[in-house]
Design a protein around this motif. Structure first.
Motif, PDB file in Angstrom:
ATOM      1  N   MET A   1       0.868  -1.186  -0.008  1.00  0.00           N
ATOM      2  CA  MET A   1      -0.030   0.128  -0.067  1.00  0.00           C
ATOM      3  C   MET A   1       0.998   1.214   0.142  1.00  0.00           C
ATOM      4  O   MET A   1       1.938   1.403   0.760  1.00  0.00           O
ATOM      5  CB  MET A   1      -1.061  -0.077   1.085  1.00  0.00           C
ATOM      6  N   SER A   2       0.513   2.075  -0.639  1.00  0.00           N
ATOM      7  CA  SER A   2       1.195   3.419  -0.751  1.00  0.00           C
ATOM      8  C   SER A   2       0.503   4.830  -0.321  1.00  0.00           C
ATOM      9  O   SER A   2      -0.684   4.651  -0.796  1.00  0.00           O
ATOM     10  CB  SER A   2       1.852   3.588  -2.444  1.00  0.00           C
ATOM     11  N   ILE A   3       1.076   5.444   0.335  1.00  0.00           N
ATOM     12  CA  ILE A   3       0.414   6.708   0.652  1.00  0.00           C
ATOM     13  C   ILE A   3       1.010   7.672   0.279  1.00  0.00           C
ATOM     14  O   ILE A   3       2.211   7.829   0.203  1.00  0.00           O
ATOM     15  CB  ILE A   3       0.247   6.729   2.362  1.00  0.00           C
ATOM     16  N   ASP A   4       0.156   8.917  -0.132  1.00  0.00           N
ATOM     17  CA  ASP A   4       0.934   9.913  -1.064  1.00  0.00           C
ATOM     18  C   ASP A   4       1.592  10.823   0.084  1.00  0.00           C
ATOM     19  O   ASP A   4       1.318  10.612   1.302  1.00  0.00           O
ATOM     20  CB  ASP A   4      -0.197  10.764  -1.849  1.00  0.00           C
ATOM     21  N   GLU A   5       1.876  11.983  -0.428  1.00  0.00           N
ATOM     22  CA  GLU A   5       2.720  12.857   0.448  1.00  0.00           C
ATOM     23  C   GLU A   5       1.885  14.164   0.754  1.00  0.00           C
ATOM     24  O   GLU A   5       1.128  14.346  -0.009  1.00  0.00           O
ATOM     25  CB  GLU A   5       4.050  13.280  -0.102  1.00  0.00           C
ATOM     26  N   MET A   6       2.589  14.997   1.681  1.00  0.00           N
ATOM     27  CA  MET A   6       1.760  16.027   2.052  1.00  0.00           C
ATOM     28  C   MET A   6       2.673  17.236   2.298  1.00  0.00           C
ATOM     29  O   MET A   6       3.974  16.823   3.124  1.00  0.00           O
ATOM     30  CB  MET A   6       0.795  15.923   3.093  1.00  0.00           C
ATOM     31  N   PHE A   7       2.692  18.458   1.854  1.00  0.00           N
ATOM     32  CA  PHE A   7       3.530  19.586   2.229  1.00  0.00           C
ATOM     33  C   PHE A   7       2.961  20.367   3.174  1.00  0.00           C
ATOM     34  O   PHE A   7       1.603  20.831   3.438  1.00  0.00           O
ATOM     35  CB  PHE A   7       4.107  20.270   1.094  1.00  0.00           C
ATOM     36  N   VAL A   8       3.589  20.559   4.523  1.00  0.00           N
ATOM     37  CA  VAL A   8       3.124  21.361   5.460  1.00  0.00           C
ATOM     38  C   VAL A   8       4.119  22.483   5.895  1.00  0.00           C
ATOM     39  O   VAL A   8       5.381  22.347   5.872  1.00  0.00           O
ATOM     40  CB  VAL A   8       3.029  20.333   6.757  1.00  0.00           C
ATOM     41  N   ARG A   9       3.632  23.714   6.458  1.00  0.00           N
ATOM     42  CA  ARG A   9       4.651  24.561   6.613  1.00  0.00           C
ATOM     43  C   ARG A   9       5.036  24.290   8.128  1.00  0.00           C
ATOM     44  O   ARG A   9       4.440  24.090   8.992  1.00  0.00           O
ATOM     45  CB  ARG A   9       4.086  26.029   6.734  1.00  0.00           C
ATOM     46  N   PHE A  10       6.347  24.799   8.476  1.00  0.00           N
ATOM     47  CA  PHE A  10       6.986  24.782   9.674  1.00  0.00           C
ATOM     48  C   PHE A  10       7.568  25.980  10.072  1.00  0.00           C
ATOM     49  O   PHE A  10       8.726  26.222  10.111  1.00  0.00           O
ATOM     50  CB  PHE A  10       7.956  23.463   9.857  1.00  0.00           C
ATOM     51  N   ASP A  11       6.851  26.995  10.357  1.00  0.00           N
ATOM     52  CA  ASP A  11       7.192  28.409  10.626  1.00  0.00           C
ATOM     53  C   ASP A  11       7.465  28.481  12.190  1.00  0.00           C
ATOM     54  O   ASP A  11       6.558  28.080  12.964  1.00  0.00           O
ATOM     55  CB  ASP A  11       6.055  29.132  10.172  1.00  0.00           C
ATOM     56  N   GLY A  12       8.165  29.180  12.419  1.00  0.00           N
ATOM     57  CA  GLY A  12       8.444  29.481  13.994  1.00  0.00           C
ATOM     58  C   GLY A  12       9.295  28.604  14.764  1.00  0.00           C
ATOM     59  O   GLY A  12       9.748  28.718  15.970  1.00  0.00           O
ATOM     60  N   PHE A  13      10.017  27.470  13.930  1.00  0.00           N
ATOM     61  CA  PHE A  13      10.699  26.517  14.855  1.00  0.00           C
ATOM     62  C   PHE A  13      12.260  26.918  14.603  1.00  0.00           C
ATOM     63  O   PHE A  13      12.663  27.207  13.467  1.00  0.00           O
ATOM     64  CB  PHE A  13      10.621  25.131  13.990  1.00  0.00           C
ATOM     65  N   GLU A  14      13.024  26.819  15.650  1.00  0.00           N
ATOM     66  CA  GLU A  14      14.500  26.576  15.360  1.00  0.00           C
ATOM     67  C   GLU A  14      15.031  25.389  15.077  1.00  0.00           C
ATOM     68  O   GLU A  14      14.259  24.409  15.053  1.00  0.00           O
ATOM     69  CB  GLU A  14      15.171  27.096  16.622  1.00  0.00           C
ATOM     70  N   ALA A  15      16.490  25.489  14.711  1.00  0.00           N
ATOM     71  CA  ALA A  15      16.950  24.424  14.143  1.00  0.00           C
ATOM     72  C   ALA A  15      16.937  23.121  14.997  1.00  0.00           C
ATOM     73  O   ALA A  15      16.498  22.115  14.481  1.00  0.00           O
ATOM     74  CB  ALA A  15      18.384  24.713  13.592  1.00  0.00           C
ATOM     75  N   GLY A  16      17.391  23.259  16.230  1.00  0.00           N
ATOM     76  CA  GLY A  16      17.396  22.085  16.992  1.00  0.00           C
ATOM     77  C   GLY A  16      15.803  21.517  17.300  1.00  0.00           C
ATOM     78  O   GLY A  16      15.858  20.213  17.057  1.00  0.00           O
TER      79      GLY A  16
END
Length: 329
Positions: A1-16
């Motif tokens: 079974m294959s599940i498609d992908e999704m793009f989500v914004r990650f605003d406000g996070f620092e690198a760590g």
């Protein structure tokens, strides 16, 4: 079974914390569903695609890859990625770019995007910018109305039967009309196409298409179906076996801002109101009772254009007839 992908914004996070959050998401999805998943983070969609490929194929990432623009890790990944593995770069572009000694994602990222635009296309220019860490492809806005609406599907088996093909066109036209009303738009033209199988050289090849303009902008399924049926009659030829058909609604306008004709009368306004009420009633019933409850014409249950779905996963959560059987001894 294959599940498609999704793009989500990650605003406000620092690198760590961003890396920790990605790992937590990966762990939770695997723990709660058992489905293998990759979680990747990058400044652009094209780099995210490369990160996703790396997370799948390079064991060291363990399904999680976070790329930062200009980092040594990003440079290394670009240098190891063949040009043909870059999202949006097809075989012909690979051949043309090879003549300019551009063979990897890193080589493409080093190009002058303005020169690329002049010699190739705006699309490839955006790819160059994205590889450089500059977002050039907008995230899809679910609230933004589409400029055209397409519904098409490959047939379960080849057919040259006009009645069966007409049923497929009718179903596609109705589905397109439903999507049109969902975004409060009207269409001024209907595009219909047929396609034979290009991988069957033993069969005659014919892939026609045609556009018919409507008398006035509409979202009425009856008018759209009538236009699609007339177009099908014009392009159909009986000696061909088709593998695909589709309907596209084009030249869309906002239903709340349409420009009415000076020749419109009180009667035509009344017709529009009746049409709107009828379509709203159909959509409401189909939403409450399930898609296809109310349709204009019923399709034949075993027509050739139906998908075979021989390897489809059982729909345990949405079909009573496909519930899993459990036996106790």
């Amino acid at each position: 079974m294959s599940i498609d992908e999704m793009f989500v914004r990650f605003d406000g996070f620092e690198a760590g914390p961003l890396l920790e959050h990605a790992r937590a998401l990966h762990h939770q999805v695997r723990q709660y569903t058992g489905i293998p998943v990759c979680v990747v983070v990058a400044p652009t969609r094209t780099l995210a695609k490369l990160a996703n490929r790396a997370a799948k194929k390079i064991p060291g990432y363990q399904g999680v890859c976070v790329l930062h623009p200009g980092s040594p890790e990003t440079h290394s990944l670009l240098q190891r990625t063949a040009l043909g593995d870059v999202w949006g770069v097809g075989r012909r572009l690979v051949e043309k770019l090879a003549l300019r000694d551009v063979r990897t994602a890193w080589d493409l990222a080093q190009q002058d995007h303005k020169q690329i635009k002049r010699r190739f296309s705006t699309t490839l220019e955006r790819t160059v910018l994205e590889l450089q860490g500059i977002a050039a492809i907008d995230m899809n806005d679910n609230d933004a109305p589409r400029q055209r609406i397409m519904t098409s599907r490959s047939f379960g088996k080849l057919t040259g039967d006009l009645v069966e093909i007409g049923e497929a066109i009718r179903q596609h036209a109705q589905r397109s009309a439903e999507k049109l009303r969902q975004q409060d738009s009207l269409t001024r033209a209907v595009y219909v196409f047929l396609k034979t199988n290009p991988h069957r050289p033993d069969l005659l090849q014919y892939s026609p298409s045609a556009v018919v303009e409507l008398e006035r902008p509409t979202d009425d399924s009856r008018e759209i179906l009538h236009a699609a049926s007339r177009t099908l009659q014009a392009i159909y030829r009986p000696k061909y076996r088709f593998m695909k058909a589709g309907v596209m609604l084009i030249d869309l306008v906002d239903a709340n801002r349409q420009q009415l004709s000076l020749l419109d009368s009180a009667q035509s306004e009344a017709e529009r109101e009746r049409s709107a009420k009828l379509m709203a009633a159909m959509d409401d019933l189909n939403q409450k009772m399930g898609r296809g409850t109310v349709t204009l014409g019923r399709p034949s249950p075993r027509a050739a254009w139906h998908l075979r779905c021989a390897n489809r996963t059982p729909r345990w959560t949405t079909r009573w007839s496909e519930l899993a059987n459990v036996k106790a001894r």
